[in-house]
Design an enzyme around this catalytic site. Structure first.
Site, short mmCIF file in Angstrom:
data_model
loop_
_atom_site.label_atom_id
_atom_site.label_comp_id
_atom_site.label_asym_id
_atom_site.label_seq_id
_atom_site.Cartn_x
_atom_site.Cartn_y
_atom_site.Cartn_z
N GLY A 197 -2.67 -8.45 7.76
CA GLY A 197 -1.58 -8.71 8.66
C GLY A 197 -0.93 -10.08 8.53
O GLY A 197 -1.65 -10.95 8.30
N SER A 198 0.66 -9.89 8.84
CA SER A 198 1.36 -11.13 9.03
C SER A 198 2.71 -11.17 9.44
O SER A 198 2.70 -10.16 10.42
CB SER A 198 1.26 -11.95 7.61
OG SER A 198 1.48 -13.30 7.88
N ARG A 199 3.67 -11.76 8.92
CA ARG A 199 4.86 -11.64 9.61
C ARG A 199 6.00 -12.23 8.46
O ARG A 199 5.70 -12.85 7.53
CB ARG A 199 5.05 -12.97 10.67
CG ARG A 199 6.26 -12.74 11.36
CD ARG A 199 6.31 -13.69 12.67
NE ARG A 199 7.26 -14.91 12.36
CZ ARG A 199 7.02 -15.95 12.98
NH1 ARG A 199 6.12 -16.47 13.97
NH2 ARG A 199 7.89 -16.83 12.75
N ILE A 222 4.93 -15.41 6.14
CA ILE A 222 4.18 -16.14 6.72
C ILE A 222 2.78 -15.59 6.90
O ILE A 222 2.51 -14.52 7.15
CB ILE A 222 4.75 -16.54 8.18
CG1 ILE A 222 6.18 -16.93 8.22
CG2 ILE A 222 3.75 -17.48 8.97
CD1 ILE A 222 6.71 -17.07 9.52
#
Length: 209
Positions: free
Chosen positions: A180-182, A150
């Site tokens: 950055g992320s998920r 994501i």
């Protein structure tokens, strides 16, 4: 010393469109710093930005841990929620200082890779499920394993490394999320998470289930 570190540092695939322009501008600023005060003032800032990007895009070698399903991302376990179909969703938040290369949680054959356009909310926001994402399905000995990369507020580009029909091994590099992320993993029914909320995990090294 710094050149020695750079020679030993492996960079992730897919970083060139971001890193090369910044590095080239830094080199130009350093070269022009003796002739221009503006370049002299910009050079340290650009050099710091280049150094930060080199750190963000590092891709260290890792030996996969023994055991079952592995964490696909470096970061912090943000949530663990039961899904309506009996699976368990584990979400790992990737901060800007984490390694951004993601790894296969389990060995198997990639059956689908779907890119879904969307927004770019912060990855820790619950509505980030509507963000741009790439949905993976891998046929494993445990059955179908789904995991989702994501994009976040800064991470606006996901770069898959594998393709449909390709066989991946647990711990293999499967893609990059720039900055950055998920990453969400849906554990098949019957598998219990081996991590806890707030735990710091490492891709390919920390057992997930």
């Amino acid at each position: 010393m710094h050149m020695f570190i750079l020679r030993r540092m492996k960079l992730a695939r897919g970083t060139s469109p971001w890193l090369i322009p910044v590095a080239a501008l830094t080199a130009a600023a350093v070269a022009g710093s003796r002739r221009s005060r503006s370049w002299a003032m910009a050079a340290p800032l650009l050099a710091a930005l280049t150094g930060m990007m080199l750190w963000f895009f590092r891709d260290p070698e890792r030996q996969p841990a023994e055991g079952g399903v592995l964490c696909p991302a470096d970061g912090v376990v943000q949530s663990m929620d039961p899904a309506p179909d009996g699976r368990t969703r584990v979400s790992i938040f990737m901060g800007p200082l984490n390694v951004h290369v993601n790894r296969a949680p389990c060995s198997g054959t990639v059956t689908t890779i779907e890119h879904i356009p969307g927004g770019h909310l912060p990855a820790f926001d619950k509505d980030s499920e509507r963000n741009e994402r790439v949905v993976w399905h891998v046929n494993t000995r445990l059955g179908d394993l789904e995991f989702i990369q994501i994009a976040g507020a800064v991470a606006r580009r996901i770069v898959p490394y594998a393709s449909v029909g390709e066989t991946v091994r647990r711990g293999d590099r499967i893609g990059l999320i720039r900055f950055g992320s998920r990453v969400d993993v849906y554990l098949p029914p019957g598998l219990m998470p081996a991590v806890s909320l707030g735990q710091h995990v490492r891709a390919g090294r920390t057992p997930l289930a």
